[in-house]
Design a protein around this motif. Structure first.
Motif, short mmCIF file in Angstrom:
data_model
loop_
_atom_site.label_atom_id
_atom_site.label_comp_id
_atom_site.label_asym_id
_atom_site.label_seq_id
_atom_site.Cartn_x
_atom_site.Cartn_y
_atom_site.Cartn_z
N GLY A 129 0.81 -1.22 0.00
CA GLY A 129 0.00 0.00 0.00
C GLY A 129 0.84 1.26 0.00
N THR A 130 1.90 1.28 0.82
CA THR A 130 2.74 2.48 0.88
C THR A 130 3.51 2.69 -0.43
N THR A 131 3.86 1.60 -1.10
CA THR A 131 4.53 1.72 -2.40
C THR A 131 3.61 2.40 -3.41
N PHE A 132 2.36 1.93 -3.48
CA PHE A 132 1.39 2.56 -4.38
C PHE A 132 1.14 4.01 -3.96
N PHE A 133 1.00 4.23 -2.65
CA PHE A 133 0.71 5.57 -2.14
C PHE A 133 1.82 6.55 -2.51
N ASN A 134 3.06 6.13 -2.33
CA ASN A 134 4.19 7.01 -2.65
C ASN A 134 4.28 7.33 -4.13
N ASN A 135 3.72 6.45 -4.95
CA ASN A 135 3.68 6.68 -6.40
C ASN A 135 2.37 7.37 -6.83
N ARG A 136 1.62 7.83 -5.83
CA ARG A 136 0.35 8.53 -6.04
C ARG A 136 -0.72 7.65 -6.71
N ASP A 137 -0.54 6.34 -6.62
CA ASP A 137 -1.56 5.41 -7.11
C ASP A 137 -2.49 5.09 -5.93
N TYR A 138 -3.37 6.04 -5.63
CA TYR A 138 -4.20 5.94 -4.44
C TYR A 138 -5.27 4.85 -4.56
N ASN A 139 -5.66 4.54 -5.79
CA ASN A 139 -6.67 3.51 -5.98
C ASN A 139 -6.14 2.14 -5.54
N ASN A 140 -5.00 1.73 -6.09
CA ASN A 140 -4.42 0.46 -5.68
C ASN A 140 -3.90 0.51 -4.25
N GLY A 141 -3.44 1.68 -3.84
CA GLY A 141 -2.98 1.83 -2.46
C GLY A 141 -4.09 1.57 -1.47
N SER A 142 -5.27 2.12 -1.73
CA SER A 142 -6.41 1.91 -0.81
C SER A 142 -6.81 0.45 -0.75
N LYS A 143 -6.71 -0.26 -1.86
CA LYS A 143 -7.05 -1.68 -1.88
C LYS A 143 -6.12 -2.49 -0.97
N GLU A 144 -4.82 -2.18 -1.07
CA GLU A 144 -3.86 -2.90 -0.22
C GLU A 144 -4.03 -2.54 1.25
N PHE A 145 -4.28 -1.26 1.53
CA PHE A 145 -4.50 -0.85 2.92
C PHE A 145 -5.74 -1.51 3.51
N LEU A 146 -6.77 -1.69 2.68
CA LEU A 146 -7.99 -2.35 3.16
C LEU A 146 -7.72 -3.80 3.53
#
Length: 422
Positions: free
Chosen positions: A310-327
Motif C-alpha cells: 500500500g505504501t509503495t502505491f501511495f508514494n507513487n500517487r496510485d491511491y486507488n491500488n494503495g487503498s485496496k492494499e491498505f484495506l
C-alpha cells in the motif's frame, strides 16, 4: 582536609575518564552527569567541557553546546572548542531543516520530510533526533530494513533512548528484527523438544489422534470411514446429496490443495483471496482448521506485506491500488502495531480519490480508537475541512476540538478559524 591543585585535577580527570567510557559504551545521559562532576571539580578541564558540549551537540541542543564551547575557548583558550564553534553555523541551518522535516512528517509529506532529514545526516549534529525521525518515516513507508539501520545508529550512541527502544521493540515483536539468542534457553528448548518427541513416539494412540487432527492429507479429509461406501466418487456424490438436502456443509469445491500450497509458500495474496471467499461458509472442521491457519498467517505476516504494498502505491500517487492494499491490511491488522498507520493511510487515500464518504468513515475510526495518536491533529483538521461543505455543524465540532486540544498546532490555521466563526 585540604586538597592540592593536583588532587583537584586528578579528581576531575577521574570523572572525565568515566564520562568518556560511558559515552563510548552508549550511555550518554550518565556521561553528561559525570562531565558535570568533572567540570565542577575543575573548571579548567578542557576535555570535560568539550565532551559535554559534544554530547549536547549529538542530542541537538545547539544552545548548550555553543555555550560550553564558547566558555572553553574564551576562558581556557581551547582550540578544539574553537573548531567546534566554527562549524555551528551550518548546523543551525540543519536545525531549521530538521524542524521543517518534523512538520512535514506531521503533515504526512513523508518523501519531503525524508529529503530534509537525509540532508541533516551530513554531520553528527542532532544525530539522535534525526535518526529517530528517519525511523518514523521509514516505518510509515514500510521500509523496515532502513528503519532498523536508523535505530542501530541511535542505540550505538544512546542505548537507553526511549524512542529507539520502543521502535526496536515493535520491529522485534513483529518479526522485523531478530532477538539475540541466549544459548541456555536455546539448549533447554532443544532438550524439551527431544523429550516431547520421545513421549510422542512412545504414546502411539495419542500420536495417531494428533496426526489425524493436525496433519491430515486431502485424501484423509474427503474420505470418511464407511462400510457401505468404498469408492471415492460414490462418497462425494452422496455427500453432495446431503449438502443439497440440508445445506449443513459446503465442502466439495473447497480448494484444499491450492490453499495449502499458498500457505506453505506464504503467497499472501492467494491466502487472502481464499480466506475472504470461504471464511463465512459453513465448512467441516478440517477445512475450518486450514482456514484458521490462513487467518493467522494474514494477521501475523500478511498485514506487514499489504501495508508495504500500500505504501509503495501511495508514494507513487496510485491511491486507488494503495487503498485496496491498505484495506487488506485493515481487515487483519487490529492487533498490529501498524494499525493506526493503516487506518490513517486508508482514509487519506480515499480523500485523495475524492471519495469523501469513505475518507470520513476511516478518519472517524481513527479518531474513535486513537484520539491520542500521532495523526490526531491532521485527522481532526481533515474532518473539519471535508465537513465544511457537507455539515457545518460537524465541521465546527472538529475545529473546536482541534483548537482546544492542540492550540499550538500548525493546523490551527485560517481555514479552521474561518469555520469557528460560523
Amino acid at each position: 582536609m585540604s586538597y592540592t591543585k593536583g588532587d583537584v585535577m586528578n579528581k576531575s580527570n577521574k570523572y572525565y575518564n568515566k564520562a568518556l567510557n560511558y559515552y563510548q559504551e552508549g550511555y550518554i545521559e550518565n556521561a553528561i552527569k559525570l562531565c558535570e562532576k568533572s567540570i565542577s571539580s575543575n573548571m579548567k578541564n578542557k576535555a570535560a567541557i568539550d565532551l559535554k558540549g559534544l554530547l549536547y551537540y549529538l542530542k541537538g541542543d545547539i544552545t548548550s553546546a555553543r555555550a560550553l564551547w564558547k566558555l572553553n575557548w574564551q576562558v581556557n583558550k581551547d582550540k578544539v572548542a574553537k573548531k567546534y564553534l566554527e562549524g555551528l553555523e551550518n548546523d543551525e541551518e540543519k536545525l531549521i531543516v530538521y524542524i521543517d522535516a518534523v512538520k512535514k512528517i506531521n503533515s504526512m509529506k513523508i518523501n519531503e520530510a525524508l529529503e530534509g532529514l537525509l540532508r541533516c545526516e551530513s554531520s553528527d549534529f542532532n544525530i539522535i533526533n534525526v535518526n529517530n525521525s528517519l525511523c518514523t518515516c521509514y516505518i510509515k513507508q514500510g521500509e523496515f530494513e532502513k528503519a532498523k539501520k536508523s535505530i542501530e545508529k541511535v542505540i550505538k550512541i544512546d542505548k537507553c533512548n526511549y524512542t529507539a527502544l520502543e521502535n526496536r521493540k515493535i520491529l522485534t515483536k513483529y518479526g522485523e528484527l531478530k532477538s539475540t539468542i541466549n544459548i541456555k534457553p536455546y539448549f533447554y528448548g532443544v532438550c524439551a523438544l527431544a523429550i516431547c518427541f520421545i513421549i510422542f513416539i512412545s504414546a502411539e494412540p495419542i500420536a495417531n489422534t494428533f496426526l489425524k487432527l493436525r496433519h491430515v492429507s486431502h485424501k484423509d479429509i474427503t474420505e470418511v470411514k464407511s462400510n457401505d461406501v468404498n469408492d471415492k466418487k460414490t462418497l462425494l456424490k452422496n455427500k453432495a446429496k446431503n449438502i443439497n438436502n440440508d445445506n449443513d456443509f459446503v465442502n466439495i469445491q473447497f480448494p484444499y490443495d491450492e490453499f495449502k500450497k499458498a500457505l506453505d509458500s506464504k503467497d499472501y495474496e492467494k491466502v487472502y483471496n481464499y480466506t475472504e471467499k470461504w471464511k463465512n461458509e459453513n465448512l467441516q472442521i478440517n477445512y475450518k482448521e486450514i482456514l484458521s491457519q490462513g487467518e493467522k498467517l494474514l494477521s501475523d505476516e500478511g498485514v506487514v506485506y499489504f501495508y508495504k504494498q500500500g505504501t509503495t502505491f501511495f508514494n507513487n500517487r496510485d491511491y486507488n491500488n494503495g487503498s485496496k492494499e491498505f484495506l487488506k491490511a485493515f481487515s487483519y491488522g487490529s492487533n498490529s502495531y501498524l494499525y493506526p498507520h493503516i487506518i490513517y493511510f486508508t482514509a487519506f487515500s480515499y480523500e485523495n480519490l475524492k471519495d469523501y464518504e469513505n475518507a470520513l468513515k476511516f478518519y472517524s475510526v481513527y479518531d474513535t480508537n486513537f484520539s491520542k495518536g500521532d495523526y490526531e491533529e491532521i485527522v481532526l483538521y481533515n474532518m473539519a475541512i471535508i465537513n465544511k461543505d457537507i455539515d457545518m455543524g460537524k465541521a465546527r465540532q472538529y475545529a473546536i476540538r482541534l483548537s482546544d486540544n492542540y492550540p499550538h498546532s500548525i493546523y490551527n490555521n485560517s481555514a479552521i478559524k474561518s469555520i469557528l466563526k460560523n
